[in-house]
Write an enzyme that holds these catalytic residues in place. Sequence first.
Site, short mmCIF file in Angstrom:
data_model
loop_
_atom_site.label_atom_id
_atom_site.label_comp_id
_atom_site.label_asym_id
_atom_site.label_seq_id
_atom_site.Cartn_x
_atom_site.Cartn_y
_atom_site.Cartn_z
N GLY A 35 -4.74 -4.03 15.03
CA GLY A 35 -4.05 -4.33 15.92
C GLY A 35 -2.58 -3.95 15.25
O GLY A 35 -1.70 -4.34 15.48
N SER B 99 1.08 -1.18 0.24
CA SER B 99 -0.56 0.31 0.22
C SER B 99 0.78 1.51 0.12
O SER B 99 1.38 1.20 0.64
CB SER B 99 -0.80 -0.19 0.93
OG SER B 99 -1.60 0.92 1.45
N VAL C 3 -2.15 -3.47 -2.87
CA VAL C 3 -2.50 -4.57 -4.34
C VAL C 3 -2.99 -5.34 -2.91
O VAL C 3 -1.94 -5.22 -2.28
CB VAL C 3 -1.44 -5.11 -5.33
CG1 VAL C 3 -2.03 -4.10 -6.60
CG2 VAL C 3 -0.71 -5.07 -5.02
N HIS D 296 -2.37 7.38 -5.29
CA HIS D 296 -1.97 6.10 -4.12
C HIS D 296 -2.45 4.43 -4.98
O HIS D 296 -2.84 4.98 -6.05
CB HIS D 296 -3.21 6.25 -3.51
CG HIS D 296 -3.81 4.77 -2.85
ND1 HIS D 296 -5.32 4.02 -3.56
CD2 HIS D 296 -3.79 4.36 -1.89
CE1 HIS D 296 -5.10 3.37 -2.34
NE2 HIS D 296 -4.39 3.26 -2.08
#
Length: 298
Positions: free
Chosen positions: A256, A90, A107, A104
Site C-alpha cells: 500500500g 530507490s 539500497v 537504476h
Amino acid sequence: MDIQAVKNYLMALQDEICAQLSAEDGAAFVEETWVREEGGGGRSRVLEGGNVIEKGGVNFSHVMGSQLPPSATASRPELAGRRFQAMGVSLVIHPRNPYAPTSHANVRFFVAEKDGEAPVWWFGGGFDLTPYYPFEEDVIAWHTVAKEACDPFGPGLYGKYKNWCDDYFHLKHRNEPRGVGGLFFDDLNEPGFDASFAFMQSVGNAYIKAYRPILHKRKDTPSGERERKFQCYRRGRYVEFNLVFDRGTIFGLQTGGRTESILMSLPPVVHWDYNWHPEPGTPEARLYTDFLIKRDWV
C-alpha cells in the site's frame, strides 16, 4: 543493529545523489513528503523536463507494517506473518539524449520481528545500466566502479553479484537482458551487521561515482529522430520489466505504498512497435549483438 544509523545514511545518500544530478542537469528536483496510513512514509524527489534528465526520481522511504507482504516472503516463507519495517533509497534516471543510458540504483534494509524471537534483518540493493546506443568504454568504466565497490569485502563478491544482476534483470518473456548489468545483492546478513551495512554503503556510494561521468560525457551527443525513436522503443523493455518482475515495484504496491512514488521509475515517453527488429549491421543491431549478452566487462 543500529536502525537509526542506516536511516541517516540513506537520507544523506538521497541528498548527495540529488545534488550531483542537479549539478549535471542545471535543474532542481522537486520534493514531496508523504505519510503511509499503516506506518512510516518517505521523501520523493522528481526531476521532469530537465536540460539533461527527461525524467528522474530519487526516493527515500521508511515504512512499517503488521505483516510482511508475499513479495518479501516468497523466498523466505518462514518469515510470513512477521511485523516489518523497510527503508531504502530507490532511483531511476531517464536522460533526454539517446546516447546517455538510463540508470537504476537501490539500497535497502529490512527488519522482520515476531514476539519472543530475535529480529531477522537483511540488506539488499545494487545498480544497473540500460544503454540504447552503448559505448564499450562506458560499460567497462561502469563495471570497474562496481568491482571497486566490492573488492574490499572479498575477492569473489563482484563476480557473484554481477552474475546475480545479470540473472535478475532479465526479461524472461523476451529472453533478453534489460541492459548491461552491474550489481545485485539481497538477504545480506551473514557477515554481521557492521560489515553488511558497510557493504551496502559502498554500493550506494558507488552509483553516482559510476554514472555521473557517463552522463556528462554523453548528454550533448548529436542525435536525431532515428535515435529518439529507438530510445523510446527500448524504454518499452524497461516498463515491461518494472511492471512484471521488479521486486521493489511489487513490494511497494503490495504494502500500500504511494503509487506515484513507486511508479516514478517509468519513462515519460515510450512506444511499442509490433514485431520490430533492427537491420543487421546497424548501430541499433549492435546493442543486441555486442551488449545485450552475458559478458565479463572487467
